[in-house]
Design a protein around this motif. Sequence first.
Motif, PDB file in Angstrom:
ATOM      1  N   ASP A  36     -11.682  62.529 -13.117  1.00 16.81           N
ATOM      2  CA  ASP A  36     -10.604  63.356 -12.573  1.00 16.81           C
ATOM      3  C   ASP A  36     -10.793  64.814 -12.966  1.00 16.81           C
ATOM      4  O   ASP A  36     -10.581  65.717 -12.154  1.00 16.81           O
ATOM      5  CB  ASP A  36      -9.241  62.869 -13.066  1.00 16.81           C
ATOM      6  CG  ASP A  36      -8.833  61.540 -12.452  1.00 16.81           C
ATOM      7  OD1 ASP A  36      -9.429  61.148 -11.437  1.00 16.81           O
ATOM      8  OD2 ASP A  36      -7.924  60.902 -13.009  1.00 16.81           O
ATOM      9  N   ALA A  37     -11.193  65.062 -14.196  1.00 17.40           N
ATOM     10  CA  ALA A  37     -11.431  66.433 -14.653  1.00 17.40           C
ATOM     11  C   ALA A  37     -12.578  67.064 -13.872  1.00 17.40           C
ATOM     12  O   ALA A  37     -12.508  68.246 -13.505  1.00 17.40           O
ATOM     13  CB  ALA A  37     -11.722  66.459 -16.153  1.00 17.40           C
ATOM     14  N   MET A  38     -13.644  66.292 -13.604  1.00 18.50           N
ATOM     15  CA  MET A  38     -14.768  66.822 -12.823  1.00 18.50           C
ATOM     16  C   MET A  38     -14.306  67.171 -11.407  1.00 18.50           C
ATOM     17  O   MET A  38     -14.671  68.230 -10.872  1.00 18.50           O
ATOM     18  CB  MET A  38     -15.920  65.815 -12.749  1.00 18.50           C
ATOM     19  CG  MET A  38     -17.056  66.272 -11.840  1.00 18.50           C
ATOM     20  SD  MET A  38     -18.344  65.042 -11.640  1.00 18.50           S
ATOM     21  CE  MET A  38     -19.370  65.442 -13.051  1.00 18.50           C
ATOM     22  N   LEU A  39     -13.512  66.321 -10.813  1.00 20.13           N
ATOM     23  CA  LEU A  39     -13.036  66.577  -9.453  1.00 20.13           C
ATOM     24  C   LEU A  39     -12.129  67.802  -9.417  1.00 20.13           C
ATOM     25  O   LEU A  39     -12.230  68.621  -8.496  1.00 20.13           O
ATOM     26  CB  LEU A  39     -12.328  65.344  -8.898  1.00 20.13           C
ATOM     27  CG  LEU A  39     -13.188  64.083  -8.803  1.00 20.13           C
ATOM     28  CD1 LEU A  39     -12.382  62.929  -8.249  1.00 20.13           C
ATOM     29  CD2 LEU A  39     -14.452  64.327  -8.008  1.00 20.13           C
ATOM     30  N   ASP A  40     -11.262  67.940 -10.412  1.00 15.66           N
ATOM     31  CA  ASP A  40     -10.419  69.139 -10.504  1.00 15.66           C
ATOM     32  C   ASP A  40     -11.283  70.388 -10.625  1.00 15.66           C
ATOM     33  O   ASP A  40     -11.009  71.408  -9.990  1.00 15.66           O
ATOM     34  CB  ASP A  40      -9.470  69.047 -11.699  1.00 15.66           C
ATOM     35  CG  ASP A  40      -8.344  68.046 -11.500  1.00 15.66           C
ATOM     36  OD1 ASP A  40      -8.104  67.618 -10.347  1.00 15.66           O
ATOM     37  OD2 ASP A  40      -7.712  67.672 -12.512  1.00 15.66           O
ATOM     38  N   GLU A  41     -12.321  70.307 -11.450  1.00 14.48           N
ATOM     39  CA  GLU A  41     -13.214  71.455 -11.638  1.00 14.48           C
ATOM     40  C   GLU A  41     -13.924  71.804 -10.330  1.00 14.48           C
ATOM     41  O   GLU A  41     -14.064  72.981  -9.984  1.00 14.48           O
ATOM     42  CB  GLU A  41     -14.231  71.146 -12.737  1.00 14.48           C
ATOM     43  CG  GLU A  41     -15.146  72.303 -13.047  1.00 14.48           C
ATOM     44  CD  GLU A  41     -16.180  71.976 -14.118  1.00 14.48           C
ATOM     45  OE1 GLU A  41     -16.777  72.932 -14.631  1.00 14.48           O
ATOM     46  OE2 GLU A  41     -16.392  70.781 -14.434  1.00 14.48           O
ATOM     47  N   ALA A  42     -14.359  70.799  -9.592  1.00 17.45           N
ATOM     48  CA  ALA A  42     -15.039  71.042  -8.317  1.00 17.45           C
ATOM     49  C   ALA A  42     -14.085  71.691  -7.314  1.00 17.45           C
ATOM     50  O   ALA A  42     -14.459  72.649  -6.616  1.00 17.45           O
ATOM     51  CB  ALA A  42     -15.588  69.734  -7.758  1.00 17.45           C
ATOM     52  N   LEU A  79     -16.159  63.944  -1.534  1.00 19.03           N
ATOM     53  CA  LEU A  79     -14.906  63.532  -0.909  1.00 19.03           C
ATOM     54  C   LEU A  79     -13.708  64.349  -1.387  1.00 19.03           C
ATOM     55  O   LEU A  79     -12.708  64.450  -0.679  1.00 19.03           O
ATOM     56  CB  LEU A  79     -14.675  62.038  -1.146  1.00 19.03           C
ATOM     57  CG  LEU A  79     -15.711  61.126  -0.472  1.00 19.03           C
ATOM     58  CD1 LEU A  79     -15.470  59.678  -0.874  1.00 19.03           C
ATOM     59  CD2 LEU A  79     -15.699  61.295   1.041  1.00 19.03           C
ATOM     60  N   ALA A  80     -13.818  64.942  -2.569  1.00 12.80           N
ATOM     61  CA  ALA A  80     -12.723  65.739  -3.124  1.00 12.80           C
ATOM     62  C   ALA A  80     -12.757  67.192  -2.657  1.00 12.80           C
ATOM     63  O   ALA A  80     -11.801  67.932  -2.862  1.00 12.80           O
ATOM     64  CB  ALA A  80     -12.770  65.703  -4.651  1.00 12.80           C
ATOM     65  N   THR A  81     -13.863  67.600  -2.041  1.00 13.98           N
ATOM     66  CA  THR A  81     -14.021  68.979  -1.588  1.00 13.98           C
ATOM     67  C   THR A  81     -14.268  68.984  -0.075  1.00 13.98           C
ATOM     68  O   THR A  81     -14.486  67.930   0.523  1.00 13.98           O
ATOM     69  CB  THR A  81     -15.193  69.664  -2.317  1.00 13.98           C
ATOM     70  OG1 THR A  81     -16.397  68.930  -2.069  1.00 13.98           O
ATOM     71  CG2 THR A  81     -14.932  69.759  -3.816  1.00 13.98           C
ATOM     72  N   THR A  82     -14.270  70.174   0.501  1.00 12.64           N
ATOM     73  CA  THR A  82     -14.466  70.243   1.951  1.00 12.64           C
ATOM     74  C   THR A  82     -15.579  71.192   2.389  1.00 12.64           C
ATOM     75  O   THR A  82     -16.095  71.056   3.491  1.00 12.64           O
ATOM     76  CB  THR A  82     -13.169  70.694   2.659  1.00 12.64           C
ATOM     77  OG1 THR A  82     -12.784  71.977   2.157  1.00 12.64           O
ATOM     78  CG2 THR A  82     -12.055  69.680   2.452  1.00 12.64           C
ATOM     79  N   ARG A  83     -15.962  72.148   1.527  1.00  4.85           N
ATOM     80  CA  ARG A  83     -16.927  73.158   1.948  1.00  4.85           C
ATOM     81  C   ARG A  83     -18.164  73.273   1.066  1.00  4.85           C
ATOM     82  O   ARG A  83     -19.222  73.648   1.559  1.00  4.85           O
ATOM     83  CB  ARG A  83     -16.251  74.538   2.005  1.00  4.85           C
ATOM     84  CG  ARG A  83     -15.156  74.656   3.039  1.00  4.85           C
ATOM     85  CD  ARG A  83     -14.524  76.037   3.050  1.00  4.85           C
ATOM     86  NE  ARG A  83     -14.143  76.536   1.733  1.00  4.85           N
ATOM     87  CZ  ARG A  83     -13.017  76.240   1.109  1.00  4.85           C
ATOM     88  NH1 ARG A  83     -12.145  75.442   1.654  1.00  4.85           N
ATOM     89  NH2 ARG A  83     -12.747  76.751  -0.079  1.00  4.85           N
ATOM     90  N   VAL A  84     -18.041  73.036  -0.219  1.00  4.07           N
ATOM     91  CA  VAL A  84     -19.174  73.288  -1.119  1.00  4.07           C
ATOM     92  C   VAL A  84     -20.300  72.295  -0.879  1.00  4.07           C
ATOM     93  O   VAL A  84     -20.066  71.152  -0.508  1.00  4.07           O
ATOM     94  CB  VAL A  84     -18.760  73.229  -2.611  1.00  4.07           C
ATOM     95  CG1 VAL A  84     -17.838  74.365  -2.967  1.00  4.07           C
ATOM     96  CG2 VAL A  84     -18.162  71.893  -2.979  1.00  4.07           C
TER      97      VAL A  84
END
Length: 149
Positions: A36-42, A79-84
């Motif tokens: 969860d912390a990694m996804l928040d950071e991303a 899946l947690a991001t849209t552009r990077v």
Amino acid sequence: MSITTERPVALADHTVVLDPVRHGLVDPVGGSRDLDAMLDEAREAEEAGATTVVVPAANAGAPEPRHWPATAQALAVLLATTRVRVVVPIRARVWDLEAVVRFATSATGLAGDRLVVHVVGAGAESFARRLGERWPGTVVLGDTEPAAA
């Protein structure tokens, strides 16, 4: 097929190397909280203008008992991001080509063409070539660790 020997950082203006997930989901100490912390950071990096994030992987994400391989983490970040763009390191001598092809094909189907597979270690050139023959995404060669921008 797109295979390059450039560092993943050359793919973008602003690259962020994410903090590692130190525990797998089956480990009650840390577990999904680390992911969860990694996804928040991303997500934060993407919102701050990052164009590329790198999923860190000890030993280039070799599967180990009780740990998330880097590929699972990369899929979660995609899946947690849209552009990077999401760079995932793969150590050629440790990973099965068919498994990487299935992962990369699935990830691309779910999240578009944002995945970058960074093949490192002995046999990287051959592995990258064979991967590129089976998957049309971006494959980067070389043992240089990507640097954070």
